[in-house]
Write an enzyme that holds these catalytic residues in place. Sequence first.
Site, short mmCIF file in Angstrom:
data_model
loop_
_atom_site.label_atom_id
_atom_site.label_comp_id
_atom_site.label_asym_id
_atom_site.label_seq_id
_atom_site.Cartn_x
_atom_site.Cartn_y
_atom_site.Cartn_z
N ARG A 1 -17.95 -2.99 17.58
CA ARG A 1 -17.20 -4.24 17.35
C ARG A 1 -15.89 -4.26 18.14
O ARG A 1 -15.08 -3.33 18.03
CB ARG A 1 -16.91 -4.41 15.85
CG ARG A 1 -16.17 -5.73 15.55
CD ARG A 1 -16.13 -6.03 14.05
NE ARG A 1 -17.45 -5.99 13.48
CZ ARG A 1 -17.81 -5.21 12.47
NH1 ARG A 1 -16.93 -4.44 11.89
NH2 ARG A 1 -19.05 -5.21 12.02
N CYS B 1 -19.64 -5.98 3.19
CA CYS B 1 -18.90 -4.81 3.64
C CYS B 1 -17.59 -4.76 2.87
O CYS B 1 -17.01 -5.82 2.59
CB CYS B 1 -18.62 -4.91 5.15
SG CYS B 1 -17.67 -3.52 5.79
N CYS C 1 0.37 4.65 6.99
CA CYS C 1 -0.26 4.46 8.32
C CYS C 1 0.73 3.68 9.21
O CYS C 1 1.12 2.56 8.85
CB CYS C 1 -1.57 3.70 8.16
SG CYS C 1 -2.60 4.41 6.85
N CYS D 1 -16.70 -9.01 5.21
CA CYS D 1 -15.99 -7.75 5.01
C CYS D 1 -14.73 -7.99 4.20
O CYS D 1 -13.87 -8.78 4.60
CB CYS D 1 -15.65 -7.17 6.38
SG CYS D 1 -14.77 -5.61 6.27
N CYS E 1 0.84 -1.21 0.00
CA CYS E 1 0.00 0.00 0.00
C CYS E 1 0.87 1.25 0.00
O CYS E 1 1.89 1.32 0.68
CB CYS E 1 -0.92 -0.01 1.22
SG CYS E 1 -2.06 1.38 1.23
N CYS F 1 -19.49 2.07 8.41
CA CYS F 1 -18.76 1.37 9.46
C CYS F 1 -17.50 2.21 9.70
O CYS F 1 -16.66 2.31 8.80
CB CYS F 1 -18.40 -0.04 8.99
SG CYS F 1 -17.28 -0.91 10.12
N CYS G 1 0.40 -0.07 10.31
CA CYS G 1 -0.08 -1.07 9.35
C CYS G 1 1.03 -1.90 8.71
O CYS G 1 1.98 -1.36 8.15
CB CYS G 1 -0.91 -0.38 8.26
SG CYS G 1 -1.67 -1.57 7.14
N1 SAM Z 1 -6.76 0.45 3.22
C1 SAM Z 1 -8.04 0.63 3.78
C2 SAM Z 1 -8.08 1.74 4.77
O1 SAM Z 1 -7.07 2.17 5.26
O2 SAM Z 1 -9.18 2.22 5.06
C3 SAM Z 1 -8.62 -0.62 4.42
C4 SAM Z 1 -7.80 -1.55 5.27
S1 SAM Z 1 -7.15 -0.92 6.78
C5 SAM Z 1 -6.07 -2.23 7.20
C6 SAM Z 1 -8.50 -0.99 7.92
C7 SAM Z 1 -8.27 -0.63 9.38
O3 SAM Z 1 -7.61 -1.69 10.05
C8 SAM Z 1 -7.42 0.58 9.71
O4 SAM Z 1 -8.13 1.79 9.54
C9 SAM Z 1 -7.09 0.32 11.16
O5 SAM Z 1 -8.09 0.88 12.00
C10 SAM Z 1 -7.12 -1.20 11.27
N2 SAM Z 1 -5.76 -1.75 11.49
C11 SAM Z 1 -4.78 -1.87 10.57
N3 SAM Z 1 -3.66 -2.37 11.12
C12 SAM Z 1 -3.92 -2.58 12.42
C13 SAM Z 1 -3.14 -3.08 13.51
N4 SAM Z 1 -1.88 -3.43 13.38
N5 SAM Z 1 -3.74 -3.18 14.73
C14 SAM Z 1 -5.05 -2.81 14.87
N6 SAM Z 1 -5.80 -2.32 13.88
C15 SAM Z 1 -5.26 -2.20 12.67
C1 DTB Z 2 -11.35 -2.69 11.25
O1 DTB Z 2 -11.66 -1.71 11.95
N1 DTB Z 2 -10.50 -3.63 11.63
C2 DTB Z 2 -10.31 -4.60 10.57
C3 DTB Z 2 -11.32 -4.13 9.49
N2 DTB Z 2 -11.82 -2.91 10.02
C4 DTB Z 2 -10.88 -3.99 8.09
C5 DTB Z 2 -8.91 -4.73 10.16
C6 DTB Z 2 -8.01 -5.17 11.30
C7 DTB Z 2 -6.64 -5.33 10.77
C8 DTB Z 2 -5.70 -5.89 11.78
C9 DTB Z 2 -4.31 -5.99 11.27
C10 DTB Z 2 -4.08 -6.96 10.16
O2 DTB Z 2 -4.79 -7.96 9.99
O3 DTB Z 2 -3.11 -6.73 9.42
FE1 SF4 Z 3 -2.85 1.19 3.38
FE2 SF4 Z 3 -2.79 -0.03 5.76
FE3 SF4 Z 3 -3.16 2.60 5.63
FE4 SF4 Z 3 -5.13 0.94 4.80
S1 SF4 Z 3 -4.34 1.14 6.90
S2 SF4 Z 3 -4.38 2.81 3.76
S3 SF4 Z 3 -3.88 -0.73 3.95
S4 SF4 Z 3 -1.32 1.50 4.97
#
Ligand code: SAM
Ligand code: DTB
Ligand code: SF4
Length: 315
Positions: free
Chosen positions: A253, A121, A50, A90, A46, A181, A53
């Site tokens: 959730r 979703c 963030c 989702c 990506c 959501c 992530c």
């Molecule tokens: N790329 C899209 C976005 O950023 O909206 C969708 C996927 S993103 C992984 C969805 C959500 O997962 C993020 O907004 C964050 O709240 C959660 N998330 C991602 N990595 C995480 C982590 N290491 N621990 C907890 N929550 C995480």
């Molecule tokens: C949300 O709030 N949590 C989910 C879903 N929406 C997409 C994602 C959690 C991601 C946790 C880290 C991972 O699996 O990499």
């Molecule tokens: Fe990309 Fe992860 Fe940020 Fe979603 S949360 S925009 S997958 S870097």
Amino acid sequence: MQRRAQDIYTLPLMDLLFRAQTVHRETFDPNRIQCAKLLSIKTGGCAEDCSYCAQSARNGSKLSASKLMEVQKVLAEAQKAKDSGATRYCMGAAWRSPKERDMPTILAMVEGVKALGLETCMTLGMLDDTQVVQLKTAGLDYYNHNIDTSESFYPSVISTHSFADRLDTLNRVRAAGINVCSGGIVGLGEATEDRISMIQTLADLPEPPQSVPINMLMPMADTPLANVAPLDPIEMVRTIATARILMPKSYVRLSAGRSAMSDELQAMCFFAGANSIFVGDTLLTAENPDDSADARLFAKLGLQPEAPRRCGDAA
Ligand code: SAM
Ligand code: DTB
Ligand code: SF4
């Protein structure tokens, strides 16, 4: 209005939990939990930064980038999720925003998963005006797009898009008639005021999100937050309870982070008003309790998965 969330969040814990559980029972069966299943339809690589992530190409994560999954593979996974009792499916992609060339595949996934009788979703990053209409027309029930933290802490976590960008997409999704959501993450190194402000922002949206995921940071290797000091779990409980009280009709959730939580902590989160979880042993890339662990937890607490909703029921 900020004071409302502040006054609630800082109540003595027993008063906070009692209020949250009382509010919860006015709308929901306290012994039923919604079970949602996640699938990463496009993993890693990506362009966004963030800092929590594992999928950000900028975080130096070792995760290799995949292509967008084929529709038939997604439908086969969705059928398995349905068979194991999930009611909401989702699908998440590691994108800043979807490309035009990917939209036909995305829309076919929405149509196919919906046809299986699951709530749909998607979480695909930022959407434009055309994309929200395309997704609505395909039958998308929910769009996940988290505000993640407070407006003031947001630039310390993410620099490649802004808090205002997130709100713009949420406005477009709502205007298109797709259920919202939106929630966030705790444990990013934020202050108590940031968690309070995040919940207040969600509650003050023109309509509260129909689903509010609260994630506990799962520290991912090679990300800037890999070694952040863990948050006291009672702060997670307070965040959930404040969300429940201020958004009484929303599903809240207990999202990422359950694999590191004790049964007792999860029980406390449910008592605080969480009534939805992700099931299955993988989230997007991170681990999650497997079905047998959740079956034991549900049996111990006397919880039941929520029955599938009929078409046209309220969110
Ligand atoms: N790329 C899209 C976005 O950023 O909206 C969708 C996927 S993103 C992984 C969805 C959500 O997962 C993020 O907004 C964050 O709240 C959660 N998330 C991602 N990595 C995480 C982590 N290491 N621990 C907890 N929550 C995480
Ligand atoms: C949300 O709030 N949590 C989910 C879903 N929406 C997409 C994602 C959690 C991601 C946790 C880290 C991972 O699996 O990499
Ligand atoms: Fe990309 Fe992860 Fe940020 Fe979603 S949360 S925009 S997958 S870097």
